[in-house]
Design a protein around this motif. Structure first.
Motif, short mmCIF file in Angstrom:
data_model
loop_
_atom_site.label_atom_id
_atom_site.label_comp_id
_atom_site.label_asym_id
_atom_site.label_seq_id
_atom_site.Cartn_x
_atom_site.Cartn_y
_atom_site.Cartn_z
N ASN A 168 66.60 23.66 -6.63
CA ASN A 168 67.01 22.41 -7.25
C ASN A 168 66.96 21.28 -6.24
OD1 ASN A 168 67.55 23.88 -9.52
ND2 ASN A 168 69.74 24.02 -9.12
N THR A 169 66.42 20.15 -6.63
CA THR A 169 66.40 18.99 -5.75
C THR A 169 66.97 17.81 -6.49
OG1 THR A 169 64.17 18.37 -6.44
CG2 THR A 169 64.36 19.78 -4.50
N SER A 170 67.60 16.93 -5.76
CA SER A 170 68.10 15.72 -6.37
C SER A 170 66.95 14.72 -6.48
CB SER A 170 69.24 15.13 -5.54
OG SER A 170 68.76 14.73 -4.29
N GLY A 171 67.15 13.67 -7.24
CA GLY A 171 66.08 12.73 -7.50
C GLY A 171 65.72 11.84 -6.33
N GLU A 172 66.70 11.38 -5.58
CA GLU A 172 66.43 10.41 -4.52
C GLU A 172 66.46 11.09 -3.16
OE1 GLU A 172 68.45 6.37 -2.78
OE2 GLU A 172 68.58 6.79 -4.91
N PRO A 173 65.43 10.87 -2.33
CA PRO A 173 65.44 11.50 -1.00
C PRO A 173 66.46 10.86 -0.07
CG PRO A 173 63.43 10.24 -1.34
CD PRO A 173 64.22 10.16 -2.60
N PHE A 174 66.81 11.60 0.96
CA PHE A 174 67.72 11.12 2.00
C PHE A 174 66.86 10.66 3.18
CE2 PHE A 174 70.15 12.32 5.91
CZ PHE A 174 71.09 11.30 5.82
N TYR A 175 67.02 9.41 3.58
CA TYR A 175 66.26 8.83 4.69
C TYR A 175 67.14 8.82 5.94
CZ TYR A 175 63.21 7.27 0.96
OH TYR A 175 62.38 7.24 -0.13
N PHE A 176 66.56 9.19 7.07
CA PHE A 176 67.32 9.28 8.32
C PHE A 176 66.44 8.87 9.49
CE2 PHE A 176 65.41 13.36 7.41
CZ PHE A 176 64.79 13.68 8.60
N SER A 177 67.10 8.65 10.64
CA SER A 177 66.41 8.26 11.87
C SER A 177 66.94 9.08 13.03
CB SER A 177 66.65 6.78 12.18
OG SER A 177 66.23 5.95 11.14
N PHE A 178 66.13 9.17 14.06
CA PHE A 178 66.59 9.70 15.34
C PHE A 178 66.89 8.50 16.22
CE2 PHE A 178 65.07 13.63 13.79
CZ PHE A 178 65.75 14.60 14.49
N ASP A 179 68.03 8.50 16.86
CA ASP A 179 68.54 7.36 17.61
C ASP A 179 67.73 7.12 18.88
OD1 ASP A 179 70.06 5.36 18.72
OD2 ASP A 179 71.97 6.39 18.44
N ASN A 180 67.14 5.93 19.02
CA ASN A 180 66.38 5.58 20.22
C ASN A 180 67.27 5.49 21.46
OD1 ASN A 180 63.88 5.47 19.03
ND2 ASN A 180 63.97 3.29 18.63
N ASP A 181 68.57 5.30 21.29
CA ASP A 181 69.48 5.19 22.43
C ASP A 181 69.84 6.55 23.04
OD1 ASP A 181 69.45 2.49 22.14
OD2 ASP A 181 71.44 2.31 21.28
N ARG A 182 69.43 7.64 22.39
CA ARG A 182 69.72 8.98 22.91
C ARG A 182 68.46 9.60 23.47
NH1 ARG A 182 73.08 12.46 18.69
NH2 ARG A 182 72.67 13.97 20.32
N ALA A 183 68.58 10.23 24.61
CA ALA A 183 67.43 10.86 25.25
C ALA A 183 67.45 12.38 25.13
CB ALA A 183 67.38 10.46 26.72
N ASP A 184 68.46 12.94 24.47
CA ASP A 184 68.63 14.39 24.42
C ASP A 184 68.14 15.01 23.11
OD1 ASP A 184 70.55 13.25 22.84
OD2 ASP A 184 72.13 14.65 23.41
N GLN A 185 67.23 14.35 22.40
CA GLN A 185 66.84 14.83 21.08
C GLN A 185 65.43 15.39 21.00
OE1 GLN A 185 67.76 11.41 18.59
NE2 GLN A 185 69.70 12.35 18.08
N ASP A 186 64.78 15.61 22.14
CA ASP A 186 63.40 16.10 22.12
C ASP A 186 63.28 17.46 21.43
OD1 ASP A 186 62.53 13.82 23.38
OD2 ASP A 186 62.60 14.70 25.39
N SER A 187 64.21 18.37 21.68
CA SER A 187 64.14 19.70 21.06
C SER A 187 64.35 19.60 19.55
CB SER A 187 65.15 20.65 21.68
OG SER A 187 66.47 20.18 21.46
N LEU A 188 65.21 18.70 19.10
CA LEU A 188 65.42 18.51 17.66
C LEU A 188 64.18 17.92 17.00
CD1 LEU A 188 69.08 17.16 17.47
CD2 LEU A 188 68.26 19.48 17.08
N ILE A 189 63.52 17.00 17.68
CA ILE A 189 62.30 16.38 17.13
C ILE A 189 61.20 17.44 17.00
CG2 ILE A 189 60.44 14.76 17.69
CD1 ILE A 189 62.68 12.91 18.83
N GLU A 190 61.06 18.32 18.00
CA GLU A 190 60.07 19.39 17.92
C GLU A 190 60.40 20.36 16.77
OE1 GLU A 190 57.14 19.57 19.48
OE2 GLU A 190 57.71 17.61 20.31
N LEU A 191 61.69 20.65 16.58
CA LEU A 191 62.11 21.51 15.48
C LEU A 191 61.76 20.87 14.13
CD1 LEU A 191 63.70 24.06 14.56
CD2 LEU A 191 65.73 22.62 14.57
N MET A 192 61.96 19.57 14.01
CA MET A 192 61.64 18.86 12.77
C MET A 192 60.14 18.87 12.49
SD MET A 192 64.49 17.91 11.47
CE MET A 192 64.38 16.48 10.44
#
Length: 158
Positions: free
Chosen positions: A57-81
């Protein structure tokens, strides 16, 4: 003139003081629709996902999100995405929302929802038949087609 300046300074102090870094926090579950790096002045990683409740089941409207440019510790999360987008995995995204002028120029990201953590919930979300333990992958047993005759419907209404 001094009164006007004091009022303007007080208004500016209240406005900028009311900005909140953690306006709200939450989690969303779904599968990734889009994940791209984009921006005109500041490049940021942006994404959207179809939200799910149970099963497919999916809802009608997607959820939009960003990765914070002020954080430098998100490289592993970006690769996972990136991998989750290609593989079609079901994800849980933990996020926080900002409020006010903190992201006014979109220098941190296009949305006000910033990812804090990503958890893979199901790597075979798009293919539930892979979960059968005895090695069988399922097959089509029968197909039913329904044909509606418009003339018959018109005669029933009379």
């Amino acid at each position: 003139m001094k009164k006007i300046m004091y009022v303007l300074l007080a208004a500016m102090a209240v406005t900028f003081g009311s900005c909140k870094e953690n306006y709200s926090q939450g989690e969303k579950v779904g599968n990734l629709i889009e994940f791209t790096k984009k921006g005109v002045v500041w490049d940021s990683w942006e994404g959207s996902m179809n939200l799910t409740q149970t099963g497919m089941n999916t809802s009608g409207e997607p959820f939009y999100f960003s990765f914070d440019n002020d954080r430098a510790d998100q490289d592993s999360l970006i690769e996972l995405m990136k991998r989750a987008q290609v593989e079609g995995w079901k994800l849980k995204i933990r996020y926080h929302a900002v409020w006010g002028f903190i992201n006014m120029f979109q220098n941190r990201g296009e949305t006000d929802y910033f990812v804090d953590d990503v958890t893979v919930l199901d790597k075979d979300f798009a293919n539930p038949l892979k979960r059968i333990g005895n090695g069988e992958h399922g097959r089509v047993v029968d197909t039913v087609y329904v044909v509606i005759d418009k003339n018959e419907l018109l005669h029933r209404k009379k």
